[in-house]
Design a protein around this motif. Structure first.
Motif, PDB file in Angstrom:
ATOM      1  N   PRO A  72       0.806  -1.235   0.000  1.00 13.52           N
ATOM      2  CA  PRO A  72       0.000   0.000   0.000  1.00 13.52           C
ATOM      3  C   PRO A  72       0.838   1.284   0.000  1.00 13.52           C
ATOM      4  CG  PRO A  72      -0.932  -1.587   1.524  1.00 13.52           C
ATOM      5  CD  PRO A  72       0.341  -2.198   1.003  1.00 13.52           C
ATOM      6  N   HIS A  73       1.908   1.316   0.808  1.00 17.29           N
ATOM      7  CA  HIS A  73       2.697   2.561   0.874  1.00 17.29           C
ATOM      8  C   HIS A  73       3.470   2.791  -0.425  1.00 17.29           C
ATOM      9  CE1 HIS A  73       5.808  -0.329   2.133  1.00 17.29           C
ATOM     10  NE2 HIS A  73       6.691   0.561   1.716  1.00 17.29           N
ATOM     11  N   ALA A  76       1.150   4.425  -2.878  1.00 15.49           N
ATOM     12  CA  ALA A  76       1.037   5.867  -2.614  1.00 15.49           C
ATOM     13  C   ALA A  76       2.234   6.603  -3.201  1.00 15.49           C
ATOM     14  CB  ALA A  76       0.931   6.112  -1.104  1.00 15.49           C
ATOM     15  N   PHE A  81      -3.667   7.924  -4.903  1.00 11.34           N
ATOM     16  CA  PHE A  81      -4.282   8.454  -3.682  1.00 11.34           C
ATOM     17  C   PHE A  81      -5.669   7.859  -3.555  1.00 11.34           C
ATOM     18  CE2 PHE A  81      -7.029  11.372  -1.386  1.00 11.34           C
ATOM     19  CZ  PHE A  81      -6.259  11.692  -0.276  1.00 11.34           C
ATOM     20  N   LEU A  82      -5.949   7.275  -2.389  1.00  8.99           N
ATOM     21  CA  LEU A  82      -7.275   6.725  -2.140  1.00  8.99           C
ATOM     22  C   LEU A  82      -7.998   7.639  -1.156  1.00  8.99           C
ATOM     23  CD1 LEU A  82      -9.289   4.348  -2.407  1.00  8.99           C
ATOM     24  CD2 LEU A  82      -8.064   3.203  -0.555  1.00  8.99           C
ATOM     25  N   GLN A  97       1.716  16.189  11.765  1.00  9.16           N
ATOM     26  CA  GLN A  97       2.694  15.117  11.950  1.00  9.16           C
ATOM     27  C   GLN A  97       2.436  13.981  10.950  1.00  9.16           C
ATOM     28  OE1 GLN A  97       2.105  13.359  15.756  1.00  9.16           O
ATOM     29  NE2 GLN A  97       4.049  12.264  15.760  1.00  9.16           N
ATOM     30  N   PHE A  98       1.179  13.608  10.851  1.00  9.50           N
ATOM     31  CA  PHE A  98       0.754  12.526   9.957  1.00  9.50           C
ATOM     32  C   PHE A  98       1.118  12.839   8.504  1.00  9.50           C
ATOM     33  CE2 PHE A  98      -3.217  11.430   7.403  1.00  9.50           C
ATOM     34  CZ  PHE A  98      -2.875  10.117   7.142  1.00  9.50           C
ATOM     35  N   GLU A 101       4.922  13.163   7.783  1.00  8.46           N
ATOM     36  CA  GLU A 101       5.466  11.802   7.751  1.00  8.46           C
ATOM     37  C   GLU A 101       5.125  11.130   6.425  1.00  8.46           C
ATOM     38  OE1 GLU A 101       6.833  10.564  10.837  1.00  8.46           O
ATOM     39  OE2 GLU A 101       7.511   8.793   9.747  1.00  8.46           O
ATOM     40  N   ALA A 102       3.857  11.270   6.008  1.00  8.46           N
ATOM     41  CA  ALA A 102       3.396  10.635   4.774  1.00  8.46           C
ATOM     42  C   ALA A 102       4.118  11.220   3.557  1.00  8.46           C
ATOM     43  CB  ALA A 102       1.881  10.811   4.636  1.00  8.46           C
ATOM     44  N   SER A 105       7.818  10.325   3.555  1.00 10.43           N
ATOM     45  CA  SER A 105       8.006   8.905   3.228  1.00 10.43           C
ATOM     46  C   SER A 105       7.914   8.714   1.718  1.00 10.43           C
ATOM     47  CB  SER A 105       6.932   8.030   3.889  1.00 10.43           C
ATOM     48  OG  SER A 105       7.057   8.071   5.277  1.00 10.43           O
ATOM     49  N   GLN A 106       6.897   9.353   1.117  1.00  8.38           N
ATOM     50  CA  GLN A 106       6.737   9.240  -0.339  1.00  8.38           C
ATOM     51  C   GLN A 106       7.931   9.849  -1.064  1.00  8.38           C
ATOM     52  OE1 GLN A 106       3.111  10.300  -2.222  1.00  8.38           O
ATOM     53  NE2 GLN A 106       1.789   9.508  -0.605  1.00  8.38           N
ATOM     54  N   GLN A 158      -5.329  16.597   2.249  1.00  7.60           N
ATOM     55  CA  GLN A 158      -4.264  15.585   2.139  1.00  7.60           C
ATOM     56  C   GLN A 158      -3.885  15.360   0.680  1.00  7.60           C
ATOM     57  OE1 GLN A 158      -5.144  11.930   4.251  1.00  7.60           O
ATOM     58  NE2 GLN A 158      -6.142  13.020   5.888  1.00  7.60           N
ATOM     59  N   LEU A 162      -0.237  15.867  -0.909  1.00  5.73           N
ATOM     60  CA  LEU A 162       0.517  14.717  -1.428  1.00  5.73           C
ATOM     61  C   LEU A 162       0.687  14.775  -2.943  1.00  5.73           C
ATOM     62  CD1 LEU A 162      -1.079  11.961   0.857  1.00  5.73           C
ATOM     63  CD2 LEU A 162       1.174  13.006   1.104  1.00  5.73           C
TER      64      LEU A 162
ATOM     65  N   PHE B 311      -3.967   0.849   7.939  1.00  9.84           N
ATOM     66  CA  PHE B 311      -4.103   0.925   6.477  1.00  9.84           C
ATOM     67  C   PHE B 311      -4.199   2.378   6.012  1.00  9.84           C
ATOM     68  CE2 PHE B 311      -6.865   0.992   2.627  1.00  9.84           C
ATOM     69  CZ  PHE B 311      -5.902   0.528   1.748  1.00  9.84           C
ATOM     70  N   LEU B 313      -2.756   4.997   7.303  1.00 11.48           N
ATOM     71  CA  LEU B 313      -1.392   5.536   7.261  1.00 11.48           C
ATOM     72  C   LEU B 313      -0.621   4.972   6.067  1.00 11.48           C
ATOM     73  CD1 LEU B 313      -0.535   5.321  11.051  1.00 11.48           C
ATOM     74  CD2 LEU B 313      -0.311   7.370   9.687  1.00 11.48           C
ATOM     75  N   GLN B 314      -0.753   3.668   5.846  1.00 10.69           N
ATOM     76  CA  GLN B 314      -0.029   3.045   4.734  1.00 10.69           C
ATOM     77  C   GLN B 314      -0.485   3.607   3.392  1.00 10.69           C
ATOM     78  OE1 GLN B 314      -0.879  -1.015   6.497  1.00 10.69           O
ATOM     79  NE2 GLN B 314       0.923  -1.463   5.279  1.00 10.69           N
ATOM     80  N   SER B 315      -1.808   3.837   3.286  1.00 10.41           N
ATOM     81  CA  SER B 315      -2.355   4.329   2.025  1.00 10.41           C
ATOM     82  C   SER B 315      -1.857   5.746   1.723  1.00 10.41           C
ATOM     83  CB  SER B 315      -3.881   4.322   2.058  1.00 10.41           C
ATOM     84  OG  SER B 315      -4.353   5.433   2.800  1.00 10.41           O
ATOM     85  N   ARG B 316      -1.317   6.413   2.749  1.00 12.62           N
ATOM     86  CA  ARG B 316      -0.784   7.760   2.524  1.00 12.62           C
ATOM     87  C   ARG B 316       0.733   7.724   2.306  1.00 12.62           C
ATOM     88  NH1 ARG B 316      -5.203   8.232   1.355  1.00 12.62           N
ATOM     89  NH2 ARG B 316      -6.852   9.433   2.365  1.00 12.62           N
ATOM     90  N   GLY B 317       1.311   6.510   2.325  1.00 12.49           N
ATOM     91  CA  GLY B 317       2.729   6.413   1.971  1.00 12.49           C
ATOM     92  C   GLY B 317       3.660   5.982   3.088  1.00 12.49           C
ATOM     93  N   VAL B 318       3.109   5.733   4.281  1.00 12.34           N
ATOM     94  CA  VAL B 318       3.950   5.356   5.415  1.00 12.34           C
ATOM     95  C   VAL B 318       4.071   3.828   5.440  1.00 12.34           C
ATOM     96  CG1 VAL B 318       4.206   5.522   7.916  1.00 12.34           C
ATOM     97  CG2 VAL B 318       3.045   7.354   6.659  1.00 12.34           C
TER      98      VAL B 318
END
Lengths: 247, 360
Positions: A72-73, A76, A81-82, A97-98, A101-102, A105-106, A158, A162, B311, B313-318
């Motif tokens: 899943p990551h 992304a 994007f879902l 923070q979320f 981080e996202a 990470s991407q 978001q 992103l 899920f 968080l994962q779906s956003r890339g983490v």
């Protein structure tokens, strides 16, 4: 950009998608409409890679890659994007923070330099302002205590931060009042209407399509696309109901 | 110590205690700890004390107003009774303030015992940070007395890589005084945090809580009793336990409200998180209330990480390990947020993060 071929998927041993085929090119907006239980949300989750949504046949390629092979990551980071029908509340983690981080990470996965705190905040504030979301909400825990409409707006913030290539938006219009619907619709156009981007809008109703004009409309029934057409198909569905159109 | 007499696991108060690990640690041979004491002091100004195997090390210490003395504190506690010998003592006079006292304990094997005493006169303020590292059995007894209006903030982190740490706190909190003790178990050792805090004055505030992170076959536990003897007292017990692998974390928290202690406001929040289903979290909340006009909120829950949040968080890339670490950290955050000093709180959160990175 996205090529789904003869996709079969099951949840808890029950087959939901039964040979779904669909192609989305860059620059296009596709709407998928259909009655409850047709498999609309399942399609979104299968594309996002949610555990428990098992693909039993067919293929999905995204920008030439086998999407189903990716975690899943990784999906992304590849630009998918879902948008969730029911965005999840996460106590103890702030929106800022979320999302930082996202995003970072991407970016790391794409060998891009991570954004500093200040750079990120500037981007986040701009996206929140564009969706008329109070910047204070960025500091609050993810979706905790947000109304249904605020959660959906937060999904779009978001998405703006992103910057995906392909947005799969699952009933982004549900829970929105008329003003919020317009703001969210305009947000989708602003963020995703570009020659190198595409949108798959999953929806029950025509109303979001008044703001985000689809290039193609598909009717999903019993796990398959049973009809495809232009924007006029959505109006026909609204007028005559799924029963008549999908029969 | 020639003879080690330990409580029996058949006694209710000791049924989750990992006394085997304690025994093994007490008998362990000395080894070079390989821990640099400097790395265990936080970069904040204040008195510093280093104990190695229970012996005060003046070379690495700047005790300031903290004094060293032979002590024999009066206690009935089966482990606390053994904490005899040279210990540290902090007396703060009325309206005085001694903050950022740091006490670091490094063990290299075998058993070591250190008593400690904190006495705060009226309206005095003190804060103490304790850190445990190395190995062996570290056994401690603390007596604290807080006079009218005084405040003590105590933050304790258990970072021993192996062995066992047993802490016994006995405290009397006077009228309008405040005692806040926050613990973090983020090492590889077994532990027993044992507290008896008595609110003896009107309007006293007492808090004892923290976070236990366990993995492997480790067992950590906290057993705390807060007693309200006077009116208008407030107490908080906010504990979070995270258990991975085959480890066990146990929390037994009790609030006693005496007959006359009206208008008591007690809150008890015990929450456990299992990172694997082979792990164990034991929770035992207890309330014993003999007054009729009191408010005592309590909650005890054990669960797993929210799969939907994971899920999301994962779906956003983490990626999955990082997503689990973020959610676990969020889970423990409310217990560590009770630490009132920014630098100390940040250091404790960094220790918890390090544990999460290694465990996930």
């Amino acid at each position: 950009m996205l090529k789904i071929e003869n996709l079969h998927a099951e949840v808890d041993g029950k087959e939901i998608l039964k040979g779904l085929t669909l192609s989305v090119n860059a620059g296009e907006v596709h709407a998928i409409m259909g009655p409850n239980g047709a498999g609309k949300s399942t399609l979104g989750y299968v594309l996002g890679g949610r555990p428990g949504y098992e693909v039993t046949g067919g293929s999905v390629s995204f920008d030439g890659q086998d999407l189903l092979e990716l975690e899943p990551h990784e999906r992304a980071a590849a630009g998918l994007f879902l948008g969730f029908q029911y965005p999840v509340e996460i106590p103890g983690i702030s929106n800022v923070q979320f999302l930082r981080e996202a995003l970072n990470s991407q970016r790391r996965a794409r060998d891009e330099a991570p954004l500093s705190g200040a750079e990120f905040l500037k981007l986040a504030r701009a996206q929140a302002a564009a969706l008329e979301m109070d910047a204070e909400m960025l500091k609050r825990p993810v979706n905790v205590g947000f109304s249904g409409g605020e959660k959906k707006r937060n999904e779009m913030v978001q998405m703006g931060i992103l910057g995906p290539k392909l947005a799969v938006l699952d009933e982004t219009d549900s829970g929105l009042d008329i003003d919020a619907l317009r703001i969210v619709g305009e947000g989708i156009n602003r963020i995703m209407r570009a020659p190198d981007k595409a949108v798959l809008l999953i929806t029950h109703y025509q109303r979001l399509l008044d703001y985000v004009k689809p290039d193609f409309v598909h009717v999903l029934a019993d796990g398959r696309i049973v009809r495809s057409g232009g924007p006029e198909l959505a109006l026909e569905l609204e007028r005559e109901g799924y029963g008549a159109v999908a029969a | 110590m020639t003879m080690l007499v330990l409580p029996s696991p058949r006694e209710e108060a000791w049924r989750w205690a990992d006394l085997d690990t304690l025994r093994t640690a007490a008998a362990s041979a000395s080894q070079v700890p390989g821990v640099d004491p400097k790395s265990l002091f936080l970069d904040i100004e204040g008195p510093r004390l280093l104990f190695v195997d229970g012996v005060f090390e003046p070379a690495h210490s700047m005790p300031g107003p903290v004094t060293l003395a032979e002590m024999a504190l009066d206690t009935e506690h089966p482990l606390g009774k053994s904490a005899l010998g040279e210990g540290w003592s902090l007396h703060v006079p009325a309206q005085g303030a001694v903050t950022h006292v740091q006490v670091v304990h490094i063990g290299s094997g075998g058993e070591n015992h250190v008593p400690a005493r904190v006495v705060l006169a009226e309206d005095a303020v003190a804060s103490v940070v304790e850190t445990y590292a190395g190995s062996g059995w570290a056994n401690r007894l603390l007596h604290a007395e807080l006079a009218h209006g005084s405040r003590l903030m105590r933050s304790v982190r258990l970072l021993q890589s192996e062995g066992f740490v047993s802490l016994r706190d006995e405290a009397l909190v006077g009228a309008g005084a405040s005692l806040v003790s926050v613990f973090l178990g983020a090492g590889g050792a077994g532990s027993r945090i044992d507290g008896a805090v008595t609110l003896v004055g009107k309007g006293a505030f007492a808090e004892m809580g923290g976070t236990l992170l366990t993995r492997g076959t480790q067992k950590q536990e906290a057993a705390v009793v807060l007693r309200h003897l006077e009116t208008d007292g407030t107490s908080r017990q906010v504990w979070r336990a995270v258990a991975a692998d085959r480890s066990a974390a146990s929390l037994a928290a009790r609030v006693d409200v005496a007959r006359g202690a009206q208008k008591t406001d007690g809150e008890q929040s015990l929450r456990g998180l299992l990172l694997q289903r082979t792990a164990t979290v034991n929770l035992k909340p207890e309330l014993e209330i003999f007054a009729d006009d009191v408010k005592c909120a309590h909650g005890a829950t054990v669960g797993e990480l929210d799969k939907r949040a994971l899920f999301y968080l994962q779906s956003r890339g983490v990626d999955e390990p990082r997503a689990k670490a973020l959610l676990t950290r969020a889970f423990v955050a409310d217990a560590l947020e009770r630490i009132g000093e920014d630098e100390v709180r940040d250091a404790f959160i960094a220790d918890a993060d390090k544990w999460l990175e290694e465990a996930l």
